[in-house]
Motif scaffolding. Structure first.
Motif, PDB file in Angstrom:
ATOM      1  N   ALA A 149      27.442  44.254  59.299  1.00  0.00           N
ATOM      2  CA  ALA A 149      27.337  42.814  59.542  1.00  0.00           C
ATOM      3  C   ALA A 149      28.593  42.286  60.224  1.00  0.00           C
ATOM      4  N   SER A 150      29.756  42.782  59.804  1.00  0.00           N
ATOM      5  CA  SER A 150      31.007  42.352  60.433  1.00  0.00           C
ATOM      6  C   SER A 150      31.062  42.808  61.888  1.00  0.00           C
ATOM      7  N   ARG A 151      30.574  44.008  62.135  1.00  0.00           N
ATOM      8  CA  ARG A 151      30.561  44.513  63.507  1.00  0.00           C
ATOM      9  C   ARG A 151      29.633  43.682  64.384  1.00  0.00           C
ATOM     10  N   ARG A 152      28.465  43.340  63.871  1.00  0.00           N
ATOM     11  CA  ARG A 152      27.550  42.498  64.651  1.00  0.00           C
ATOM     12  C   ARG A 152      28.147  41.118  64.906  1.00  0.00           C
ATOM     13  N   ALA A 153      28.783  40.552  63.873  1.00  0.00           N
ATOM     14  CA  ALA A 153      29.406  39.238  64.045  1.00  0.00           C
ATOM     15  C   ALA A 153      30.521  39.294  65.096  1.00  0.00           C
ATOM     16  N   ALA A 154      31.297  40.391  65.090  1.00  0.00           N
ATOM     17  CA  ALA A 154      32.360  40.526  66.083  1.00  0.00           C
ATOM     18  C   ALA A 154      31.781  40.670  67.487  1.00  0.00           C
ATOM     19  N   ASN A 155      30.696  41.434  67.609  1.00  0.00           N
ATOM     20  CA  ASN A 155      30.062  41.587  68.927  1.00  0.00           C
ATOM     21  C   ASN A 155      29.516  40.254  69.437  1.00  0.00           C
ATOM     22  N   GLU A 156      28.885  39.499  68.541  1.00  0.00           N
ATOM     23  CA  GLU A 156      28.331  38.211  68.963  1.00  0.00           C
ATOM     24  C   GLU A 156      29.436  37.230  69.342  1.00  0.00           C
ATOM     25  N   ALA A 157      30.536  37.255  68.574  1.00  0.00           N
ATOM     26  CA  ALA A 157      31.662  36.370  68.925  1.00  0.00           C
ATOM     27  C   ALA A 157      32.250  36.774  70.279  1.00  0.00           C
ATOM     28  N   GLY A 158      32.381  38.085  70.510  1.00  0.00           N
ATOM     29  CA  GLY A 158      32.895  38.546  71.797  1.00  0.00           C
ATOM     30  C   GLY A 158      31.950  38.200  72.936  1.00  0.00           C
ATOM     31  N   THR A 159      30.646  38.222  72.679  1.00  0.00           N
ATOM     32  CA  THR A 159      29.672  37.864  73.713  1.00  0.00           C
ATOM     33  C   THR A 159      29.790  36.388  74.089  1.00  0.00           C
ATOM     34  N   MET A 160      29.920  35.530  73.098  1.00  0.00           N
ATOM     35  CA  MET A 160      30.087  34.101  73.403  1.00  0.00           C
ATOM     36  C   MET A 160      31.389  33.853  74.149  1.00  0.00           C
ATOM     37  N   MET A 161      32.435  34.572  73.788  1.00  0.00           N
ATOM     38  CA  MET A 161      33.702  34.438  74.505  1.00  0.00           C
ATOM     39  C   MET A 161      33.541  34.877  75.962  1.00  0.00           C
ATOM     40  N   SER A 162      32.734  35.944  76.175  1.00  0.00           N
ATOM     41  CA  SER A 162      32.509  36.421  77.543  1.00  0.00           C
ATOM     42  C   SER A 162      31.716  35.410  78.354  1.00  0.00           C
ATOM     43  N   LEU A 163      30.749  34.735  77.725  1.00  0.00           N
ATOM     44  CA  LEU A 163      30.006  33.694  78.438  1.00  0.00           C
ATOM     45  C   LEU A 163      30.922  32.544  78.830  1.00  0.00           C
ATOM     46  N   ARG A 164      31.840  32.171  77.964  1.00  0.00           N
ATOM     47  CA  ARG A 164      32.797  31.117  78.314  1.00  0.00           C
ATOM     48  C   ARG A 164      33.705  31.576  79.459  1.00  0.00           C
ATOM     49  N   GLN A 165      34.030  32.888  79.445  1.00  0.00           N
ATOM     50  CA  GLN A 165      34.846  33.416  80.526  1.00  0.00           C
ATOM     51  C   GLN A 165      34.090  33.337  81.860  1.00  0.00           C
ATOM     52  N   ILE A 166      32.786  33.616  81.812  1.00  0.00           N
ATOM     53  CA  ILE A 166      31.963  33.487  83.025  1.00  0.00           C
ATOM     54  C   ILE A 166      31.947  32.040  83.511  1.00  0.00           C
ATOM     55  N   ALA A 167      31.781  31.099  82.586  1.00  0.00           N
ATOM     56  CA  ALA A 167      31.756  29.681  82.967  1.00  0.00           C
ATOM     57  C   ALA A 167      33.070  29.253  83.595  1.00  0.00           C
ATOM     58  N   LEU A 186      28.399  38.068  89.524  1.00  0.00           N
ATOM     59  CA  LEU A 186      29.412  38.805  88.765  1.00  0.00           C
ATOM     60  C   LEU A 186      30.295  39.625  89.683  1.00  0.00           C
ATOM     61  N   GLN A 187      29.691  40.266  90.680  1.00  0.00           N
ATOM     62  CA  GLN A 187      30.477  41.080  91.592  1.00  0.00           C
ATOM     63  C   GLN A 187      31.421  40.226  92.419  1.00  0.00           C
ATOM     64  N   GLU A 188      30.966  39.067  92.847  1.00  0.00           N
ATOM     65  CA  GLU A 188      31.820  38.177  93.620  1.00  0.00           C
ATOM     66  C   GLU A 188      32.964  37.632  92.768  1.00  0.00           C
ATOM     67  N   LEU A 189      32.680  37.347  91.509  1.00  0.00           N
ATOM     68  CA  LEU A 189      33.751  36.902  90.605  1.00  0.00           C
ATOM     69  C   LEU A 189      34.777  38.004  90.416  1.00  0.00           C
ATOM     70  N   ALA A 190      34.313  39.261  90.336  1.00  0.00           N
ATOM     71  CA  ALA A 190      35.243  40.375  90.183  1.00  0.00           C
ATOM     72  C   ALA A 190      36.069  40.582  91.441  1.00  0.00           C
ATOM     73  N   GLU A 191      35.468  40.405  92.608  1.00  0.00           N
ATOM     74  CA  GLU A 191      36.194  40.568  93.860  1.00  0.00           C
ATOM     75  C   GLU A 191      37.307  39.535  93.997  1.00  0.00           C
ATOM     76  N   GLU A 192      37.108  38.379  93.429  1.00  0.00           N
ATOM     77  CA  GLU A 192      38.140  37.336  93.469  1.00  0.00           C
ATOM     78  C   GLU A 192      39.152  37.489  92.333  1.00  0.00           C
ATOM     79  N   GLY A 193      38.970  38.492  91.486  1.00  0.00           N
ATOM     80  CA  GLY A 193      39.893  38.728  90.381  1.00  0.00           C
ATOM     81  C   GLY A 193      39.723  37.779  89.220  1.00  0.00           C
ATOM     82  N   LEU A 194      38.579  37.090  89.174  1.00  0.00           N
ATOM     83  CA  LEU A 194      38.335  36.122  88.097  1.00  0.00           C
ATOM     84  C   LEU A 194      37.823  36.821  86.833  1.00  0.00           C
ATOM     85  N   ILE A 195      37.193  37.967  86.967  1.00  0.00           N
ATOM     86  CA  ILE A 195      36.802  38.829  85.846  1.00  0.00           C
ATOM     87  C   ILE A 195      37.140  40.261  86.232  1.00  0.00           C
TER      88      ILE A 195
END
Length: 284
Positions: A149-167, A186-195
């Motif tokens: 359960a802790s592992r799933r909660a950590a994955n979900e928290a990391g996923t929401m953090m990644s969505l905020r990073q995309i935004a 996503l590829q264009e964001l990576a090319e600009e060094g944003l992710i």
């Protein structure tokens, strides 16, 4: 060949002898003496002389080694079980049973079976190993679900953090490379060094990320790679879009994508939301 024992001195003479070679007793007419001595002319030949055995020696008794293989095996398995937390329970049970059988044999037939001490040690070690294995099972039954359960909660928290990073990356891309006219992939964001390039592949925290940009709007969805399994990274799917105020929405979609109709995952950061809207909405 027949022999004759002298009734006077006990010397064994040949049957054909007329007198004893030791005491010169005349054997003529001594049939009665021979009968009393228990010998006849037809008796078997005298056995060779053998010295008398020492006192207390039993010539028919043979020393035998007591069997203790089962007791020793019980001790060995008990030691291994104790060192390996019961060997999944099998070793503990085997050591206990073998020790009991060996102990019963040693007490029922002590002349044939030995190793009573080994058997007792095997029984004790088997019992202790079984208790340790049961304790480990209880701890595992309590801790493993909590760890998952802790592992799933950590994955979900990391996923929401990644969505905020995309935004955040999309807001920067929109204002710079997109020149206020479009968002990037996503590829264009990576090319600009944003992710980073790893994130550009769309896999993170056991989730698959989909970013769909269309002019002045975009939407991002994150769904678990596996669902309904013990090793599943999470249960909820997540969604974020520029049209919904950058609010992350989440729901248990049974492995399918979340959308704008799902409830918010939590209250967004007001400062962050105003900052994003001020970039994409000139009238905000």
């Amino acid at each position: 060949m027949s022999s004759r024992k002298c009734p006077q001195c006990g010397l064994v003479n040949w049957a054909s002898a007329d007198s004893c070679k030791r005491c010169d007793l005349n054997f003529a007419g001594e049939g009665q003496a021979q009968a009393e001595a228990g010998f006849s002319n037809e008796s078997a030949s005298a056995p060779p002389y053998q010295p008398a055995p020492p006192y207390g020696y039993n010539s028919y008794a043979r020393p035998t080694q007591k069997r203790a293989g089962l007791a020793i095996a019980s001790l060995v398995v008990g030691i291994l079980s104790f060192m390996t937390f019961g060997m999944f329970g099998v070793g503990a049970v085997a050591a206990f049973i073998m020790g009991i059988v060996a102990l019963r044999r040693a007490r029922k037939n002590p002349a044939l079976y030995g190793g009573e001490g080994f058997a007792i040690a095997g029984v004790v070690l088997g019992s202790v190993s079984a208790l340790i294995f049961a304790y480990v099972l209880v701890i595992a039954a309590i801790s493993i679900p909590n760890l998952l359960a802790s592992r799933r909660a950590a994955n979900e928290a990391g996923t929401m953090m990644s969505l905020r990073q995309i935004a955040s990356a999309e807001a920067t891309y929109y204002a710079t490379k997109g020149m206020g006219r479009r968002f990037g992939t996503l590829q264009e964001l990576a090319e600009e060094g944003l992710i980073d390039q790893t994130f550009a592949k769309g896999i993170r925290f056991g989730y698959r990320f989909e970013l769909r940009a269309s002019g002045t709007s975009f939407e991002a969805a994150a769904t678990p790679l596996t669902y309904g399994q013990t090793s599943s990274p999470g249960k909820r799917s997540f969604y974020l879009s520029s049209d919904s105020g950058y609010v992350i929405r989440a729901a248990d979609k049974k492995g399918l994508e979340a959308d704008a109709s799902d409830p918010p995952a939590g209250q967004p950061n007001d400062t962050y939301t105003r900052a994003q809207k001020s970039i994409t909405d000139p009238n905000y």
